[in-house]
Motif scaffolding. Structure first.
Motif, PDB file in Angstrom:
ATOM      1  N   ALA A 305       0.831  -1.210   0.000  1.00  0.00           N
ATOM      2  CA  ALA A 305       0.000   0.000   0.000  1.00  0.00           C
ATOM      3  C   ALA A 305       0.865   1.259   0.000  1.00  0.00           C
ATOM      4  CB  ALA A 305      -0.927   0.000   1.214  1.00  0.00           C
ATOM      5  N   TYR A 306       1.933   1.249   0.784  1.00  0.00           N
ATOM      6  CA  TYR A 306       2.813   2.427   0.889  1.00  0.00           C
ATOM      7  C   TYR A 306       3.570   2.660  -0.422  1.00  0.00           C
ATOM      8  CZ  TYR A 306       6.043   5.797   2.946  1.00  0.00           C
ATOM      9  OH  TYR A 306       6.764   6.933   3.225  1.00  0.00           O
ATOM     10  N   GLN A 307       4.091   1.573  -1.002  1.00  0.00           N
ATOM     11  CA  GLN A 307       4.858   1.702  -2.252  1.00  0.00           C
ATOM     12  C   GLN A 307       3.978   2.155  -3.418  1.00  0.00           C
ATOM     13  OE1 GLN A 307       6.771  -2.115  -2.651  1.00  0.00           O
ATOM     14  NE2 GLN A 307       8.480  -1.553  -1.318  1.00  0.00           N
ATOM     15  N   LYS A 312      -4.467   6.099   2.052  1.00  0.00           N
ATOM     16  CA  LYS A 312      -5.696   5.844   2.817  1.00  0.00           C
ATOM     17  C   LYS A 312      -5.779   4.368   3.222  1.00  0.00           C
ATOM     18  CE  LYS A 312     -10.636   6.958   2.716  1.00  0.00           C
ATOM     19  NZ  LYS A 312     -11.759   7.451   1.896  1.00  0.00           N
ATOM     20  N   GLN A 313      -5.477   3.495   2.270  1.00  0.00           N
ATOM     21  CA  GLN A 313      -5.494   2.055   2.541  1.00  0.00           C
ATOM     22  C   GLN A 313      -4.422   1.687   3.570  1.00  0.00           C
ATOM     23  OE1 GLN A 313      -5.103  -0.546  -0.919  1.00  0.00           O
ATOM     24  NE2 GLN A 313      -4.399  -2.204   0.420  1.00  0.00           N
ATOM     25  N   PHE A 314      -3.260   2.330   3.458  1.00  0.00           N
ATOM     26  CA  PHE A 314      -2.161   2.088   4.396  1.00  0.00           C
ATOM     27  C   PHE A 314      -2.602   2.399   5.825  1.00  0.00           C
ATOM     28  CE2 PHE A 314       1.309   3.748   6.968  1.00  0.00           C
ATOM     29  CZ  PHE A 314       2.258   2.743   6.875  1.00  0.00           C
ATOM     30  N   HIS A 315      -3.187   3.584   6.029  1.00  0.00           N
ATOM     31  CA  HIS A 315      -3.611   3.988   7.378  1.00  0.00           C
ATOM     32  C   HIS A 315      -4.736   3.093   7.903  1.00  0.00           C
ATOM     33  CE1 HIS A 315      -1.022   7.382   7.776  1.00  0.00           C
ATOM     34  NE2 HIS A 315      -1.496   7.990   6.708  1.00  0.00           N
ATOM     35  N   LEU A 427       8.797   4.665  24.301  1.00  0.00           N
ATOM     36  CA  LEU A 427       9.748   5.425  23.476  1.00  0.00           C
ATOM     37  C   LEU A 427       9.384   5.337  21.995  1.00  0.00           C
ATOM     38  CD1 LEU A 427      12.340   7.131  23.388  1.00  0.00           C
ATOM     39  CD2 LEU A 427      13.638   5.002  23.145  1.00  0.00           C
ATOM     40  N   ILE A 428       8.970   4.149  21.558  1.00  0.00           N
ATOM     41  CA  ILE A 428       8.558   3.977  20.152  1.00  0.00           C
ATOM     42  C   ILE A 428       7.380   4.896  19.832  1.00  0.00           C
ATOM     43  CG2 ILE A 428       7.499   2.356  18.514  1.00  0.00           C
ATOM     44  CD1 ILE A 428       9.191   0.148  19.960  1.00  0.00           C
ATOM     45  N   LEU A 429       6.392   4.931  20.729  1.00  0.00           N
ATOM     46  CA  LEU A 429       5.212   5.796  20.518  1.00  0.00           C
ATOM     47  C   LEU A 429       5.608   7.268  20.505  1.00  0.00           C
ATOM     48  CD1 LEU A 429       2.610   3.987  22.832  1.00  0.00           C
ATOM     49  CD2 LEU A 429       2.733   3.919  20.341  1.00  0.00           C
ATOM     50  N   LEU A 430       6.576   7.619  21.344  1.00  0.00           N
ATOM     51  CA  LEU A 430       7.040   9.001  21.424  1.00  0.00           C
ATOM     52  C   LEU A 430       7.753   9.430  20.143  1.00  0.00           C
ATOM     53  CD1 LEU A 430       7.129  11.276  23.637  1.00  0.00           C
ATOM     54  CD2 LEU A 430       9.470  10.511  24.122  1.00  0.00           C
ATOM     55  N   LEU A 431       8.508   8.499  19.544  1.00  0.00           N
ATOM     56  CA  LEU A 431       9.322   8.817  18.364  1.00  0.00           C
ATOM     57  C   LEU A 431       8.593   8.594  17.036  1.00  0.00           C
ATOM     58  CD1 LEU A 431      12.752   7.223  19.445  1.00  0.00           C
ATOM     59  CD2 LEU A 431      12.090   9.630  19.565  1.00  0.00           C
ATOM     60  N   LEU A 432       7.362   8.116  17.102  1.00  0.00           N
ATOM     61  CA  LEU A 432       6.631   7.827  15.857  1.00  0.00           C
ATOM     62  C   LEU A 432       6.551   9.050  14.956  1.00  0.00           C
ATOM     63  CD1 LEU A 432       3.527   5.708  16.956  1.00  0.00           C
ATOM     64  CD2 LEU A 432       5.475   4.922  15.608  1.00  0.00           C
ATOM     65  N   PRO A 433       6.824   8.900  13.649  1.00  0.00           N
ATOM     66  CA  PRO A 433       6.642  10.027  12.736  1.00  0.00           C
ATOM     67  C   PRO A 433       5.170  10.425  12.659  1.00  0.00           C
ATOM     68  CG  PRO A 433       7.131   8.008  11.528  1.00  0.00           C
ATOM     69  CD  PRO A 433       7.309   7.695  12.975  1.00  0.00           C
ATOM     70  N   ARG A 434       4.925  11.671  12.339  1.00  0.00           N
ATOM     71  CA  ARG A 434       3.560  12.221  12.343  1.00  0.00           C
ATOM     72  C   ARG A 434       2.599  11.391  11.505  1.00  0.00           C
ATOM     73  NH1 ARG A 434       3.184  18.436  10.876  1.00  0.00           N
ATOM     74  NH2 ARG A 434       4.566  18.492  12.705  1.00  0.00           N
ATOM     75  N   GLN A 435       3.090  10.848  10.387  1.00  0.00           N
ATOM     76  CA  GLN A 435       2.198  10.140   9.459  1.00  0.00           C
ATOM     77  C   GLN A 435       1.593   8.854  10.054  1.00  0.00           C
ATOM     78  OE1 GLN A 435       6.054   9.786   7.683  1.00  0.00           O
ATOM     79  NE2 GLN A 435       5.256   8.243   6.303  1.00  0.00           N
TER      80      GLN A 435
END
Length: 528
Positions: A305-307, A312-315, A427-435
């Protein structure tokens, strides 16, 4: 058209690998129950102390390095370049394998003493031989995975587990029959790793005989230095992720038994206590089977989906994966905890350290969510975030294990595991990119899920209380079996009813769950 065929082949390959991984995980968890019953708590301690060395070796050979090798191999434009690359990687991994073998052979006594049990030295030497097979397995799997042919990889994974489990259980039976010492038993049981690795390597014989050993004009087309750097940074990162619980077990091997002796237990009692503590491993593995397999199956869909820029499908897929992972792992964890006394008695003959094992089972939720987020982050090439979380988790486990045991006894080791994973996930949740932020920001889901879990817990406890009055004349283990069955069925029924009644999962989400389609059909029949 060619692109569609490629995607179809990738999805089919992912499914084959998913099924093989599921079978291997179930085998890996289930065999320990009869094994522990045959060799007892002390025998289980002896085996589990050294098991993480095997686990790490197999992670290198069957998971971490093959994924990275397949990526490098797929980047090559010609078959000749691909084979040349694999030949050079094989040389690097061979040097690495010989190095690990030498360290384990030479320093076995020191490692055993560091674990607080010098008699473990022969077991460390026994397991070290399997590392010689690691380059062959890693390169063979990496090659076929780069061709999107997952069948040889799947066969090697399942055959390795079947052979190893068979040898271990035969050794356990012979130990009981001929009254072998538990350390002799451990040596033979861990030697199964080498036998199993040989069996798994046979699958790749056609590749090595027909392609790999062909002579190439340029024997150093790729830089050994550059390949080594990438292999031991990107490749090791993948290995680290795949082996986080094994690394936690390794920390336990070096700290728990020694600390128990310092806290006043005799040497034998400390071994027995560690053996009982290690019962948590198969329980957690069984608890993780479905949720981890779900995360594995999500990865190709997310990547595709990302590639293809189908954001929308990815999210939608990512949000669904996180939601289902949370619900499944939470329900599994609460189910295990609510029935822990009965499950412990049923599977392992005695009901000891129930609180310790229950605390350890909380790790199922955090490992599941870490895996699910890793699948999402890998699909957008941001796996470094997960690695940061796992490094923090490992650091916390190392720092807190002994300290927590001095404060809380053996329960402290379970608390250190859960705290480490919780902080790693944080920490993973904190560093997650906005997308990809916000998948867990649904207060309504948390409230609904919490109420459902409390309801399930209450029903399980009530069903156990009522049933136990009717079967009090039976043998303790028979009682435990009946109570586990009754509690499991009642808990599952009430939780599924709750999810359906309050529409916590949509029809599409139900269809994603294993057996979800059958549940929906059953409900529709009853309504009809």
């Amino acid at each position: 058209m060619a692109a569609n065929q490629q995607v179809k082949k990738m999805m089919q390959g992912a499914f084959v690998l998913f099924v093989a991984s599921l079978i291997a995980k179930i085998l890996s968890a289930v065999y320990r129950i009869p094994f522990e019953n045959l060799v007892g708590n002390t025998g289980f301690y002896v085996y589990q102390q050294i098991y993480p060395f095997y686990g790490l070796g197999m992670t290198f050979a069957l998971t971490g390095f093959p994924v990275f090798i397949s990526k490098l191999s797929a980047e090559q434009s010609t078959e000749q370049d691909r084979i040349q690359l694999l030949q050079q990687i094989f040389v690097i991994l061979s040097v690495f394998a010989v190095g690990i073998f030498a360290v384990l052979q030479i320093f076995a006594e020191y490692l055993a003493v560091a674990m607080g049990d010098q008699q473990l030295a022969p077991l460390i030497r026994s397991v070290s031989w399997m590392f010689f097979l690691m380059p062959m397995l890693a390169v063979g799997r990496g090659y076929y995975q780069s061709q999107l042919n997952m069948v040889p990889t799947a066969i090697s994974q399942v055959s390795e587990q079947i052979v190893r489990v068979t040898v271990i259980l035969v050794v356990a039976v012979l130990t009981v029959r001929y009254n072998w010492s538990l350390y002799k038993m451990g040596c033979y049981a861990l030697a199964s790793a080498t036998v199993a690795a040989i069996a798994a390597s046979v699958v790749f014989a056609p590749f090595y005989l027909k392609r790999f050993f062909k002579k190439n004009k340029d024997t150093t087309k790729f830089s050994y230095v550059n390949l080594s750097q990438r292999l031991f940074t990107e490749g090791i990162i993948l290995c680290l992720f795949a082996s986080i619980l094994l690394l936690f077990q390794l920390v336990d091997s070096f700290t728990i038994k020694k600390t128990l002796v310092v806290l006043g237990q005799s040497d034998l009692t400390a071994k027995i206590t560690k053996g009982i503590y290690d019962r948590a491993q198969p329980l957690v593995q069984l608890g993780l089977v479905i949720s981890l397999s779900l995360a594995t199956s999500l990865f190709p869909t997310l990547t595709q989906a990302y590639q293809q820029h189908k954001i929308k499908q990815f999210h939608k897929t990512a949000r669904l994966g996180i939601k289902i992972s949370l619900i499944l792992s939470a329900a599994t964890t609460v189910g295990l905890i609510s029935l822990m006394p009965q499950i412990n008695q049923l599977l392992f003959k005695t009901s000891e350290l129930n609180l310790t094992l229950s605390l350890y089972c909380l790790s199922i939720i955090f490992v599941t969510l870490i895996n699910s987020y890793n699948a999402i982050l890998q699909s957008i090439n941001r796996y470094q975030i997960t690695v940061s979380g796992l490094i923090l988790a490992l650091g916390v486990k190392i720092s807190c294990n002994t300290w927590f045991m001095h404060l809380f006894g053996i329960q402290g080791a379970s608390l250190a595991t859960v705290l480490a994973l919780m902080l790693g996930l944080g920490l993973i949740l904190l560093l997650l990119p906005r997308q990809v932020k916000g998948y867990l920001k649904d207060p309504k889901l948390f409230w609904q899920l919490s109420i459902g879990l409390v309801l399930m817990l209450g029903v399980v406890k009530l069903s156990v209380l009522i049933t136990s009055g009717w079967i009090s004349s039976l043998d303790a283990r028979m009682q435990a079996g009946i109570l586990t069955l009754v509690g499991s069925v009642c808990g599952a029924v009430i939780f599924i009813w709750y999810l359906l009644q309050f529409k916590i999962l949509t029809i599409r989400e139900w269809l994603t769950l294993p057996g979800g389609k059958k549940i929906l059909k059953l409900v529709q029949r009853k309504k009809g």
